[in-house]
Scaffold this motif. Structure first.
Motif, short mmCIF file in Angstrom:
data_model
loop_
_atom_site.label_atom_id
_atom_site.label_comp_id
_atom_site.label_asym_id
_atom_site.label_seq_id
_atom_site.Cartn_x
_atom_site.Cartn_y
_atom_site.Cartn_z
N LYS A 13 0.81 -1.22 0.00
CA LYS A 13 0.00 0.00 0.00
C LYS A 13 0.84 1.27 0.00
O LYS A 13 0.33 2.34 -0.34
N GLN A 14 2.13 1.14 0.33
CA GLN A 14 2.98 2.34 0.31
C GLN A 14 3.19 2.85 -1.11
O GLN A 14 3.61 3.99 -1.31
N PHE A 15 2.86 2.02 -2.12
CA PHE A 15 3.06 2.43 -3.51
C PHE A 15 1.78 2.98 -4.13
O PHE A 15 1.79 3.44 -5.27
N ALA A 16 0.67 2.93 -3.40
CA ALA A 16 -0.57 3.56 -3.87
C ALA A 16 -0.46 5.06 -3.69
O ALA A 16 0.22 5.55 -2.79
N GLN A 20 -4.89 9.43 -2.48
CA GLN A 20 -6.07 8.65 -2.81
C GLN A 20 -6.19 7.38 -1.95
O GLN A 20 -7.10 6.58 -2.15
N LEU A 21 -5.28 7.22 -1.02
CA LEU A 21 -5.15 5.95 -0.31
C LEU A 21 -6.42 5.56 0.44
O LEU A 21 -6.87 4.41 0.37
N ASP A 22 -7.05 6.53 1.13
CA ASP A 22 -8.27 6.19 1.89
C ASP A 22 -9.37 5.69 0.97
O ASP A 22 -10.06 4.71 1.28
N ASP A 23 -9.56 6.35 -0.16
CA ASP A 23 -10.58 5.93 -1.12
C ASP A 23 -10.25 4.56 -1.70
O ASP A 23 -11.13 3.70 -1.87
N ILE A 24 -8.98 4.34 -2.01
CA ILE A 24 -8.56 3.06 -2.58
C ILE A 24 -8.80 1.93 -1.58
O ILE A 24 -9.31 0.86 -1.94
N ILE A 25 -8.46 2.16 -0.31
CA ILE A 25 -8.65 1.14 0.72
C ILE A 25 -10.14 0.82 0.87
O ILE A 25 -10.53 -0.35 1.01
N LYS A 410 3.12 -1.46 -10.39
CA LYS A 410 2.78 -2.88 -10.33
C LYS A 410 2.50 -3.31 -8.88
O LYS A 410 1.54 -4.05 -8.62
N LEU A 411 3.30 -2.85 -7.94
CA LEU A 411 3.10 -3.20 -6.54
C LEU A 411 1.80 -2.61 -6.00
O LEU A 411 1.08 -3.26 -5.24
N ALA A 412 1.49 -1.38 -6.40
CA ALA A 412 0.21 -0.79 -6.02
C ALA A 412 -0.95 -1.58 -6.61
O ALA A 412 -2.01 -1.72 -6.00
N HIS A 413 -0.75 -2.10 -7.81
CA HIS A 413 -1.76 -2.92 -8.48
C HIS A 413 -2.02 -4.21 -7.69
O HIS A 413 -3.17 -4.62 -7.50
N HIS A 414 -0.95 -4.84 -7.20
CA HIS A 414 -1.10 -6.04 -6.38
C HIS A 414 -1.86 -5.73 -5.08
O HIS A 414 -2.62 -6.56 -4.58
N PHE A 415 -1.62 -4.56 -4.53
CA PHE A 415 -2.28 -4.17 -3.28
C PHE A 415 -3.80 -4.24 -3.44
O PHE A 415 -4.50 -4.79 -2.59
#
Length: 425
Positions: A13-16, A20-25, A410-415
């Motif tokens: 999640k550090q790569f998101a 926008q992190l709260d919305d993504i979570i 890519k790592l944000a995508h995996h998250f």
């Protein structure tokens, strides 16, 4: 705290995007809940009590909305003496949640209460008669769903058993006619980008050993060039769409039971026998993907996966060279989770997974991550292909090499996509 298996892994999640992190979570949690509902993930464990006189099926399948006999129902208890002045009736009860229960062909005087309802009780002073009635109990689901389940509570005195009924809509088979030779069984597919010299060498080497087998080429080169020859299908894509988009295009055009994936800079050798792949796959129908070796390199791996906390997500690590078990009967073959970029696969099985077009520059392990627990994969030594000598191509390398920015994406995508909290390749 990360799980012990996650030590040394990246926190995804550090790569998101931070803003926008709260919305993504929030969206991620909602999608994961829907995934669990779609997959009907039920972690409840049913424990059978010891010494129960109740006999019942451990599980069986029924079609939705259709009446089906419940097999194997019986009461196995000591019959009471016929000399007893006042007999006590044997009484059993059954209860379901998403259907109704009935007893077929009930005669006058037989004690059955709750016909066509979710709760059914059967009584009789005769154990034989009671078991005869139990042998005619039916279940009908009242909710249409293609893949769900119900639980039956079956009780007698202080004894209770719970067993599942699997409600499944029968599916229509999807079969591929294998024909009479390798040309009707297998299609060779590849993806090319700016490497026509290598592609033509590959095709020439294929034709040396397999003059008539179909070849499908997905091509997203910036300036497409013609690729011609017998039984070659050349599909031009928009420029630089990427690795997995090309794989998906080639996959969509298959009409054979199997496909052989090769990179565009591979080289068929006299040891390259597609028939050997097919022989193993035909002998083991459960096998979905079978990898070989490239210039002696039998690259394969297993994926160590922990589901983690429901709120945070799981942890996944790739263990290179690992395997689960040897493949019985085949020396040098192992059951694994991922293989090298040279494999034979069942068309129908891989279409269920697909290749994520988000991955443009680098993507291979990611397919096997998506396939984990869905495809049975093996790797075999001796199923060999060669590799052409690498030549420097600045323009190609500038597209092919994954930079820090792409790695973070890519790592944000995996998250989000794989609900992973930690990952380590």
């Amino acid at each position: 705290m990360p799980n012990l298996t996650c030590e040394g892994a990246e926190l995804t999640k550090q790569f998101a995007p931070e803003d926008q992190l709260d919305d993504i979570i929030g969206r991620r949690a909602q999608e994961f809940n829907q995934h669990q509902l779609r997959m009907k993930i039920n972690k409840e464990i049913l424990i059978a009590k010891a010494n129960s006189p109740l006999q019942y099926p451990t599980s069986f399948n029924v079609a939705p909305l259709q009446k089906s006999l419940i097999p194997g129902l019986a009461l196995q208890t000591q019959a009471r003496s016929v000399t007893t002045v006042k007999r006590e009736a044997y009484k059993v009860s059954l209860r379901v949640k998403s259907g109704v229960l009935s007893v077929e062909d009930v005669l006058d005087g037989q004690q059955v209460d709750g016909q066509g309802q979710s709760e059914l009780s059967i009584s009789s002073s005769s154990l034989t008669q009671l078991n005869d009635l139990l042998s005619r109990v039916t279940y009908t689901s009242t909710i249409y769903h293609v893949r769900t389940s119900d639980l039956v509570n079956f009780s007698f005195q202080d004894h209770e058993a719970i067993f599942p009924i699997m409600i499944r809509r029968p599916s229509v088979p999807v079969l591929y006619d294998p024909g009479k030779d390798i040309n009707s069984q297998v299609t060779i597919i590849t993806k090319t980008f700016l490497r026509y010299k290598e592609l033509n060498v590959l095709i020439k080497s294929i034709r040396k050993f397999y003059p008539n087998i179909k070849i499908i080429v997905a091509d997203d080169s910036l300036k497409p060039e013609p690729v011609s020859g017998n039984n070659i299908e050349h599909y031009i894509m928009p420029p630089a769409q990427g690795w997995f988009a090309g794989r998906n295009l080639a996959l969509s055009q298959l009409t054979t039971k199997y496909f052989l994936w090769v990179d565009d800079d591979f080289l068929f050798l006299k040891e390259t026998r597609v028939e050997s792949f097919v022989e193993i796959m035909e002998a083991i129908p459960e096998l979905d993907v079978l990898g070989g070796d490239v210039s002696g390199d039998q690259f394969h791996f297993i994926l160590e996966y922990d589901e983690g906390e429901e709120e945070e997500g799981g942890c996944l690590k790739r263990i290179e060279g690992g395997f689960h078990q040897p493949l019985s009967g085949y020396n040098g073959c192992f059951l694994v989770d991922g293989v090298i970029n040279y494999f034979l696969a069942r068309t129908e099985a891989v279409r269920r997974i697909g290749f994520d077009p988000f991955l443009k520059r680098v993507g291979h392990t990611e397919f096997f991550i998506d396939a984990l627990g869905k495809l049975l994969v093996a790797s075999c030594k001796g199923l060999s292909i060669g590799h052409q000598t690498h030549r420097a191509q600045n323009e190609y390398d500038s597209y092919r090499t994954q930079g820090k920015r792409e790695e973070k994406r890519k790592l944000a995508h995996h998250f989000f996509k794989n609900f992973l909290n930690y990952i380590k390749y």
